[in-house]
Design an enzyme around this catalytic site. Structure first.
Site, PDB file in Angstrom:
ATOM      1  CG  HIS A   1      -6.578  -2.934   3.146  1.00 42.45           C
ATOM      2  ND1 HIS A   1      -5.924  -1.737   3.001  1.00 42.45           N
ATOM      3  CD2 HIS A   1      -7.808  -2.748   2.580  1.00 42.45           C
ATOM      4  CE1 HIS A   1      -6.708  -0.863   2.391  1.00 42.45           C
ATOM      5  NE2 HIS A   1      -7.872  -1.455   2.120  1.00 42.45           N
TER       6      HIS A   1
ATOM      7  CG  HIS B   1      -8.663  -3.197  -2.344  1.00 41.03           C
ATOM      8  ND1 HIS B   1      -9.539  -2.392  -3.032  1.00 41.03           N
ATOM      9  CD2 HIS B   1      -8.447  -2.579  -1.163  1.00 41.03           C
ATOM     10  CE1 HIS B   1      -9.833  -1.335  -2.304  1.00 41.03           C
ATOM     11  NE2 HIS B   1      -9.189  -1.434  -1.150  1.00 41.03           N
TER      12      HIS B   1
ATOM     13  CG  ASP C   1      -2.034   0.980   1.163  1.00 42.57           C
ATOM     14  OD1 ASP C   1      -3.197   0.551   1.133  1.00 42.57           O
ATOM     15  OD2 ASP C   1      -1.763   2.209   1.116  1.00 42.57           O
TER      16      ASP C   1
END
Ligand code: 5GP
Ligand code: ZN
Length: 144
Positions: free
Chosen positions: A108, A106, A37
């Site tokens: 994380h 997505h 990220d």
């Protein structure tokens, strides 16, 4: 890879898949891509995305979801090993009201450390120059 992006080339994650913009990639296979990220909650914070453009996880079929989750856990294991974290959060914001900012599904992986005081939305960290690319390489090597 077949170009399955239906966003007229506007999706930032599709651009990362097509290598049109750079990212510190930690893993890639036929179905999924994982990279660090850009604004990490903790160092080693990684994202895992399907290569097929889908706005939310509910736009993926069961087979596609299974292929993605296998990669999520593979990356989580390698992030934990590489960063020496004791634990991790798997976060999945599904839909704008849930806080999803990038409309390409997505997951994380956020490694957690003792007393990190993490509120992953409000407290983010930064890498020193070259640190993220080195960490991405190390995580990639740790993938089993
Ligand atoms: P969301 O809130 O949609 O679940 O999270 C999107 C995440 O994507 C955020 O944590 C944000 O920092 C990350 N992100 C947004 N744009 C980019 C980018 O261009 N490159 C990378 N590596 N991460 C990005
Ligand atoms: Zn996309």
């Amino acid at each position: 890879m077949k170009d399955e992006c239906k966003t007229k080339g506007e999706c930032i994650f599709c651009k990362i898949i097509k290598k049109e913009i750079p990212a510190n990639i930690v893993f890639e296979n036929e179905h999924a891509l994982s990279f660090l990220d850009i604004n990490p909650a903790n160092k080693g914070h990684a994202l895992i995305i399907p290569k097929k453009h889908a706005e939310t996880t509910l736009d993926l079929n069961e087979k596609e979801l299974k292929e993605l989750v296998v990669v999520v856990l593979k990356v989580a294991k390698a992030v934990k090993k590489t960063t020496g974290s004791q634990a991790f959060n798997i976060i999945q914001n599904d839909g704008k009201l849930a806080g999803q900012l990038v409309m390409h599904a997505h997951f994380h992986i956020v490694p957690r450390f003792e007393n990190d005081g993490l509120d992953y939305r409000t407290k983010r960290t930064q890498y020193a120059h070259g640190e993220a690319s080195e960490l991405a390489k190390q995580i990639n090597k740790a993938i089993e």
